[in-house]
Motif scaffolding. Structure first.
Motif, PDB file in Angstrom:
ATOM      1  N   UNK A  61       3.844  13.855  12.718  1.00 25.86           N
ATOM      2  CA  UNK A  61       4.635  14.581  12.118  1.00 25.86           C
ATOM      3  C   UNK A  61       3.580  15.963  11.655  1.00 25.86           C
ATOM      4  N   UNK A  62       3.940  17.558  12.414  1.00 24.44           N
ATOM      5  CA  UNK A  62       3.728  18.198  12.327  1.00 24.44           C
ATOM      6  C   UNK A  62       2.676  18.510  10.062  1.00 24.44           C
ATOM      7  N   UNK A  63       3.485  17.853   9.383  1.00 26.53           N
ATOM      8  CA  UNK A  63       3.505  17.813   8.317  1.00 26.53           C
ATOM      9  C   UNK A  63       2.424  16.798   7.617  1.00 26.53           C
ATOM     10  N   UNK A  64       1.679  15.884   9.326  1.00 29.37           N
ATOM     11  CA  UNK A  64       0.439  14.914   8.171  1.00 29.37           C
ATOM     12  C   UNK A  64      -0.730  15.800   7.320  1.00 29.37           C
ATOM     13  N   UNK A  65      -0.794  15.276   6.679  1.00 30.03           N
ATOM     14  CA  UNK A  65      -2.657  15.612   5.704  1.00 30.03           C
ATOM     15  C   UNK A  65      -3.422  14.873   7.208  1.00 30.03           C
ATOM     16  N   UNK A  66      -4.375  16.263   7.178  1.00 25.55           N
ATOM     17  CA  UNK A  66      -4.737  15.419   8.141  1.00 25.55           C
ATOM     18  C   UNK A  66      -6.521  16.342   7.406  1.00 25.55           C
ATOM     19  N   UNK A 118       0.768  -0.754  -0.177  1.00 26.49           N
ATOM     20  CA  UNK A 118       0.051  -0.105   0.181  1.00 26.49           C
ATOM     21  C   UNK A 118       0.784   1.230  -0.283  1.00 26.49           C
ATOM     22  N   UNK A 119       0.540   2.280  -1.136  1.00 28.18           N
ATOM     23  CA  UNK A 119       1.467   3.364  -1.290  1.00 28.18           C
ATOM     24  C   UNK A 119       0.429   4.216  -0.145  1.00 28.18           C
ATOM     25  N   UNK A 120      -0.459   3.802   0.062  1.00 30.89           N
ATOM     26  CA  UNK A 120      -1.078   5.457   0.280  1.00 30.89           C
ATOM     27  C   UNK A 120      -2.624   4.789   1.443  1.00 30.89           C
ATOM     28  N   UNK A 121      -1.828   4.847   3.276  1.00 28.00           N
ATOM     29  CA  UNK A 121      -2.902   4.820   3.563  1.00 28.00           C
ATOM     30  C   UNK A 121      -3.216   5.991   4.795  1.00 28.00           C
ATOM     31  N   UNK A 122      -4.628   5.755   4.808  1.00 26.94           N
ATOM     32  CA  UNK A 122      -5.977   6.313   5.396  1.00 26.94           C
ATOM     33  C   UNK A 122      -6.914   5.974   6.633  1.00 26.94           C
ATOM     34  N   UNK A 123      -5.694   6.097   8.044  1.00 29.29           N
ATOM     35  CA  UNK A 123      -6.831   4.957   8.600  1.00 29.29           C
ATOM     36  C   UNK A 123      -7.810   6.397   9.174  1.00 29.29           C
ATOM     37  N   UNK A 124      -8.371   6.456   9.589  1.00 32.64           N
ATOM     38  CA  UNK A 124      -9.354   7.390  11.081  1.00 32.64           C
ATOM     39  C   UNK A 124      -8.684   7.436  12.009  1.00 32.64           C
ATOM     40  N   UNK A 125      -8.482   8.106  12.700  1.00 27.10           N
ATOM     41  CA  UNK A 125      -8.348   8.121  14.498  1.00 27.10           C
ATOM     42  C   UNK A 125      -9.758   8.660  15.096  1.00 27.10           C
ATOM     43  N   UNK A 126     -10.358   8.155  15.970  1.00 29.72           N
ATOM     44  CA  UNK A 126     -11.987   8.374  15.873  1.00 29.72           C
ATOM     45  C   UNK A 126     -12.147   8.941  17.167  1.00 29.72           C
ATOM     46  N   UNK A 127     -11.342   8.215  18.433  1.00 27.05           N
ATOM     47  CA  UNK A 127     -11.745   8.506  19.223  1.00 27.05           C
ATOM     48  C   UNK A 127     -10.348   8.398  20.469  1.00 27.05           C
ATOM     49  N   UNK A 128     -10.003   9.308  21.410  1.00 26.51           N
ATOM     50  CA  UNK A 128      -8.628   9.023  22.045  1.00 26.51           C
ATOM     51  C   UNK A 128      -9.375   8.468  23.376  1.00 26.51           C
ATOM     52  N   UNK A 161       0.428   9.113   4.168  1.00 27.09           N
ATOM     53  CA  UNK A 161      -0.221   8.986   5.518  1.00 27.09           C
ATOM     54  C   UNK A 161      -1.530  10.267   5.118  1.00 27.09           C
ATOM     55  N   UNK A 162      -2.785   9.589   4.933  1.00 26.54           N
ATOM     56  CA  UNK A 162      -3.561  10.762   5.194  1.00 26.54           C
ATOM     57  C   UNK A 162      -4.755  10.806   6.773  1.00 26.54           C
ATOM     58  N   UNK A 163      -4.417  11.594   7.801  1.00 22.37           N
ATOM     59  CA  UNK A 163      -6.087  11.181   8.375  1.00 22.37           C
ATOM     60  C   UNK A 163      -6.792  11.697   8.849  1.00 22.37           C
ATOM     61  N   UNK A 164      -8.002  10.793   8.741  1.00 21.62           N
ATOM     62  CA  UNK A 164      -8.930  11.210   8.958  1.00 21.62           C
ATOM     63  C   UNK A 164      -9.361  11.504  10.761  1.00 21.62           C
ATOM     64  N   UNK A 165     -10.271  12.161  10.478  1.00 20.99           N
ATOM     65  CA  UNK A 165     -10.596  12.637  12.293  1.00 20.99           C
ATOM     66  C   UNK A 165     -12.186  13.128  12.088  1.00 20.99           C
ATOM     67  N   UNK A 166     -13.162  12.379  12.216  1.00 18.83           N
ATOM     68  CA  UNK A 166     -14.386  12.972  12.375  1.00 18.83           C
ATOM     69  C   UNK A 166     -14.633  13.565  13.126  1.00 18.83           C
ATOM     70  N   UNK A 167     -15.405  14.339  13.635  1.00 15.54           N
ATOM     71  CA  UNK A 167     -15.626  15.646  14.873  1.00 15.54           C
ATOM     72  C   UNK A 167     -17.596  14.910  15.533  1.00 15.54           C
ATOM     73  N   UNK A 168     -17.130  14.918  16.939  1.00 13.24           N
ATOM     74  CA  UNK A 168     -18.722  14.374  17.164  1.00 13.24           C
ATOM     75  C   UNK A 168     -18.933  15.489  17.677  1.00 13.24           C
TER      76      UNK A 168
END
Ligand code: SF4
Length: 301
Positions: free
Chosen positions: A252-257, A172-182, A226-233
């Motif tokens: 990384x502060x350069x993470x595409x979010x 996989x060249x591109x990972x796109x995980x959610x980070x849903x809850x902390x 890396x692309x990270x998705x975060x759904x505001x709840x």
């Protein structure tokens, strides 16, 4: 000329070895943190309810994904049936919980990839791939023989084991995980996985180790990273500040979010007053502000 790394793994025979290892994991399934230990090769079913063959709900060029994935011809999205999470508010409840979809052979799975490539899609985007990693690898080797040569996107809820992700290095060249809850209690309540935050952090670290920050070509199309998705709840349930702190400092502060505002009650969410509403504009604006404050410099449009 960009060439996905999976092609060289195929040429050297490494992909074949990975397929064998991944298929072995199905015998006492421990592909994901659920570790159901059922023999999926005999069609015994665990939490994800998928056996020997993959199940697909739909596949098509998709224009609603992040702009570096969509480009001009869309992201070649394959919606996999079922999920290893149990989010009560899932926006694809019929697919993830109710099992909408149909079983396909590996050959047919590979044909879907080729059809999407032939339509001009910029990537093959597997939505909810975790529980079908061995199936994807098996079909990928067929698709490569048929000429597949566009990047693969691992579009996941983030509940992934590092050991399984390691089998995907260079594939996989591109990972796109959610980070849903902390918060663990929140994750246990809404996604049936109290260890979700811990698992997601480890998984995102591994994904970033493999592919780094997002790289786009001169046309703005994603090639790797890396692309990270975060759904505001509602009510700040997603723990946005802690998620952003983790991404900025540990990754990384350069993470595409992509901070997403589309939460609306789906699935069983109507049963719970706390999450039975859309988010307010103010909640979304606060989430964006938090991301800036914590040092995230690359937010999706
Ligand atoms: S992939 Fe499915 S069967 Fe395997 S451990 Fe995860 S939920 Fe259980």
């Amino acid at each position: 000329m960009f060439e996905p790394k999976y092609i060289s793994l195929y040429r050297t025979g490494e992909l074949g070895e990975r397929i064998e290892k991944a298929q072995g994991l199905l015998r006492e399934c421990n592909i994901c943190p659920r570790r159901c230990r059922v023999n999926r090769l005999e069609n015994k079913l665990g939490v994800c309810k998928v056996g020997k063959l993959p199940k697909v709900a739909s596949y098509n060029p998709h224009f609603g994904e992040e702009s570096p994935l969509v480009g001009t011809h869309g992201s070649g999205t394959i919606f996999i049936t079922s999920c290893n999470l149990g989010c009560v508010f899932c926006q694809n409840y019929d697919i993830s919980h109710l099992g909408k979809g149909y079983e396909v052979s590996f050959k047919r799975f590979a044909e879907m990839m080729i059809e999407l490539q032939d339509l001009g899609c910029h990537n093959i985007n597997f939505v909810t791939p975790t529980h079908v990693v061995p199936h994807i690898l098996e079909a990928l080797s067929i698709a490569i023989r048929e000429g597949l040569s566009i990047p693969l996107v691992y579009n996941t809820g983030g509940y992934d084991l590092v050991e399984t992700l390691q089998l995907l290095e260079g594939i996989f060249d591109i990972y796109m995980p959610d980070f849903k809850f902390f918060d663990s209690d929140v994750a246990a309540k809404w996604c049936k996985t109290g260890d979700y935050p811990h698992v997601a952090m480890k998984a995102i670290r591994e994904m970033h180790r493999q592919v780094g920050d997002l790289v786009v070509n001169d046309r703005g199309i994603a090639e790797r990273g890396l692309i990270v998705r975060h759904l505001v709840m509602p009510h700040g349930l997603a723990g946005t500040r802690k998620v952003m702190q983790f991404l900025a400092k540990d990754i990384s502060s350069n993470t595409y979010v992509n901070i997403m505002d589309q939460y609306h009650p789906c699935g069983l969410a109507h049963k719970y007053a706390e999450i039975n509403r859309r988010i307010r504009d103010k909640e979304f604006e606060e989430a964006l502000q938090i991301a800036h404050e914590e040092g995230i410099s690359r937010l999706a449009d």
